[in-house]
Write an enzyme that holds these catalytic residues in place. Structure first.
Site, PDB file in Angstrom:
ATOM      1  N   SER A 118      34.039  40.689  46.913  1.00  0.00           N
ATOM      2  CA  SER A 118      33.790  39.561  47.825  1.00  0.00           C
ATOM      3  C   SER A 118      33.388  40.241  49.335  1.00  0.00           C
ATOM      4  O   SER A 118      34.599  40.101  49.722  1.00  0.00           O
ATOM      5  CB  SER A 118      34.345  38.795  47.311  1.00  0.00           C
ATOM      6  OG  SER A 118      33.913  37.186  48.186  1.00  0.00           O
ATOM      7  N   ARG A 119      32.134  39.657  49.847  1.00  0.00           N
ATOM      8  CA  ARG A 119      32.310  39.794  51.076  1.00  0.00           C
ATOM      9  C   ARG A 119      32.861  39.147  52.024  1.00  0.00           C
ATOM     10  O   ARG A 119      32.879  39.249  53.558  1.00  0.00           O
ATOM     11  CB  ARG A 119      31.172  40.738  51.787  1.00  0.00           C
ATOM     12  CG  ARG A 119      30.158  41.695  51.053  1.00  0.00           C
ATOM     13  CD  ARG A 119      29.451  42.482  51.493  1.00  0.00           C
ATOM     14  NE  ARG A 119      28.110  42.575  51.158  1.00  0.00           N
ATOM     15  CZ  ARG A 119      27.631  43.205  49.826  1.00  0.00           C
ATOM     16  NH1 ARG A 119      28.537  44.346  49.777  1.00  0.00           N
ATOM     17  NH2 ARG A 119      26.649  42.980  49.397  1.00  0.00           N
ATOM     18  N   VAL A 120      31.987  37.598  51.446  1.00  0.00           N
ATOM     19  CA  VAL A 120      33.247  36.969  53.066  1.00  0.00           C
ATOM     20  C   VAL A 120      33.550  35.575  52.442  1.00  0.00           C
ATOM     21  O   VAL A 120      34.657  35.082  52.921  1.00  0.00           O
ATOM     22  CB  VAL A 120      31.606  36.060  53.704  1.00  0.00           C
ATOM     23  CG1 VAL A 120      30.540  36.774  53.529  1.00  0.00           C
ATOM     24  CG2 VAL A 120      31.025  35.298  52.132  1.00  0.00           C
TER      25      VAL A 120
END
Lengths: 71, 512
Positions: free
Chosen positions: B367-369
């Site tokens: 999950s990048r953010v």
């Protein structure tokens, strides 16, 4: 600009009717002398349909009936 | 009720009156003639002043969308069967672009992509008509993701946290529980003040009926809207469904609300678009998809956003689903959507068959953010989790070959087994944040190392019941302060020790 005009009627145009159509078409296009193609299509029952460059003025009986049905 | 008698002559006179006053107007209409029709694609000439994406009246109440505008012909996609169409028939432009009626009364409803109700609840109050295709919110109206969207699933909330306004892809083969993750997340939003939109594209009607019944049963339909284009609907409807769903979501976004939208699934959406594009004779590219299939998905997912205070502060969180074939994430559509989204949850058949639920491959999922939005309490306990699991997976493969293991390795294996066991969860049993924290805390701090592995799910249910009964004030405290303080941890140690001592049958008896 050459205009692509098609007039469709249920029966062959009589000379009087042709005069009326001439008048209507020149009024719609704003030009005094216009050439148009005529077509006979009994499916429209009556009245006239004038198509000028993809814009259609549909005053045929069949179109009116369809409108009535949809109301 | 007034029982007014109406005779047939009354009706006739009403009609008579109406007919007498009826004067049909002849207005110029943009019109054209059908030159060919097949597979839902109409080609017409004329229609000179037609706009792109304009609705076209195909007669008999059927509508179409103009997708291809050429010099002498127009490619129109019919929105329903339109089986009455004949060559030479007139079709008319309507001057309207494709739009859908939206309103708050949509909550709890099932509609098709044009807003027609598909349940038996009648029409809904339309507050406004909004175009299906809208430009995504600009840079200045946005804000970074800073609030968590709790899925209620331990493995996701701890290791792959999702924030409100994020786009998190759920990807995996058929039957790996992709829809289950999305539906579990919807179930968990009952007290989170989130409105859910479920867009079902090319799914079986039986699946939809079952899902709606289940959500109704669990009280989740009160805040959920279904936009449905089933497998038997024309490709044009399947192509429009996600855009319609997003337009519905934007109606609530405009009111400053948080919305969760699920697209189930975008592979079928891409296939529907491919079908339309091929029938329209657009040039095809890789895997026969048209060149703009990337833009199709990027403009759709770009509409997911988190708006800042000046623009109402609402958000649209998107959970697109992609179905892979034989775990091939490097196919065209999966790579496209992976690159568009802010992370992916990767589900695997092997894990699923091994009994891991949800069957998430932790190594490949990111999950990048979302971690910016994760609650402090969860961050505190989940830190060692990914490491424990990664080490465990590595050692697990290695340990299959040898029976003699040193103490440290054995310890790591034991820990990994328990951690991964504790992450198992039925999809329809979402957990609140504080309960997740308590369980993950117990596993990562080694309080389960002395227990048998096969009783861990039993341990979990009983432990949660115990917490609810005896220690609900601690749960409430964790929930309200959002983090674990030192004395909370001390109390958790006490609780777990007391609880484990209540169940000597679960302890591993050391053999001498």
């Amino acid at each position: 600009m050459p205009q692509n005009i098609v007039v469709t009627t249920a029966i062959e145009l009589t000379p009087e009717a042709r005069g009326e159509v001439d008048f209507a078409v020149s009024k719609l296009t704003g030009e005094s002398q216009v050439n148009y193609e005529t077509k006979v299509d009994p499916q429209i029952i009556g009245g006239v349909r004038i198509a000028i460059n993809g814009r259609v003025y549909d005053a045929t009986v069949s179109a009116k009936l369809e409108k009535l049905i949809n109301q | 009720m007034a029982n007014k008698k109406i005779s047939s002559s009354d009706i006739a006179s009403i009609f008579d009156k109406k007919l007498k006053n009826w004067r049909p107007q002849v207005e110029p209409r943009v019109a054209g003639q059908v030159t060919s029709f097949g597979d839902g694609v109409v080609v017409a000439d004329g229609l000179n002043d037609l706009k792109a994406n304009e609705l076209v009246d195909l007669g008999n109440g059927a509508m179409g969308v103009a997708l291809n505008l050429n010099e002498s012909s127009v490619g129109i996609v019919a929105l329903d069967e339109a089986s009455h169409l004949k060559v030479g028939q007139m079709v008319y432009g309507t001057g309207r672009v494709l739009s859908i009626g939206v309103g708050n009364e949509l909550l709890g409803r099932v509609i098709d992509p044009l807003g027609k109700p598909q349940d038996s609840l009648g029409s809904y109050k339309v507050e406004s008509y909004q175009p299906l295709e809208k430009i995504a919110p600009g840079v200045m109206s946005r804000q970074s993701v800073d609030q968590p969207l709790q899925t209620g699933i331990k493995a996701i909330d701890s290791m792959i946290p999702i924030g409100r306004g994020q786009r998190e892809l759920i990807i995996g083969d058929r039957g790996t529980g992709k829809s289950a993750i999305a539906l579990g997340t919807i179930l968990n939003q009952s007290d989170q003040n989130v409105i859910c939109v479920y867009v079902s594209i090319g799914q079986k009607r039986s699946f939809l009926a079952q899902t709606v019944a289940l959500l109704k049963d669990r009280g989740a339909m009160d805040y959920t809207i279904f936009v449905n284009a089933s497998a038997s609907d024309p490709a044009s409807m399947q192509y429009l469904a996600p855009f319609a769903g997003t337009t519905v979501a934007e109606h609530f976004l405009a009111q400053g609300k948080d919305v969760l939208i699920v697209y189930d699934d975008l592979s079928k959406h891409a296939q529907a678009y491919r079908e339309i594009s091929l029938l329209l004779r657009r040039p095809s590219g890789r895997e026969a998809y048209p060149g703009d299939v990337f833009y199709l998905h990027s403009r759709l997912l770009e509409r997911a956003c988190r708006l800042n205070k000046d623009y109402g502060g609402g958000s649209i969180t998107a959970l697109p689903i992609i179905e892979t074939q034989a775990n091939d994430v490097s196919a065209y559509i999966p790579t496209n959507v992976i690159s568009i989204t802010d992370g992916q949850i990767y589900l695997e058949t092997d894990l699923f068959n091994a009994g891991v639920r949800p069957a998430i491959n932790v190594g490949l999922s990111v999950s990048r953010v979302g971690s910016a939005a994760q609650k402090k309490a969860m961050k505190q306990v989940a830190g060692p989790l990914k490491l424990d699991l990664a080490q465990f997976r590595e050692l697990e493969a290695f340990a299959q070959f040898s029976s003699d293991l040193d103490q440290a390795t054995k310890k790591q294996l034991d820990r990994g087994q328990r951690v991964s066991a504790v992450l198992n969860q039925a999809w329809d049993k979402p957990l609140t944040l504080e309960k997740q924290v308590a369980i993950i805390w117990a596993a990562t701090r080694g309080h389960l190392d002395g227990l048998k592995t096969d009783i861990l799910s039993e341990w979990e249910t009983n432990f949660l019941e115990y917490l609810d009964d005896a220690e609900s004030d601690l749960l409430a405290k964790i929930k309200s302060q959002g983090k674990l303080e030192d004395d909370d941890e001390k109390r958790l140690v006490q609780i777990v020790t007391t609880f484990n001592n209540l169940h000597p049958e679960w302890q591993i008896v050391e053999e001498e």
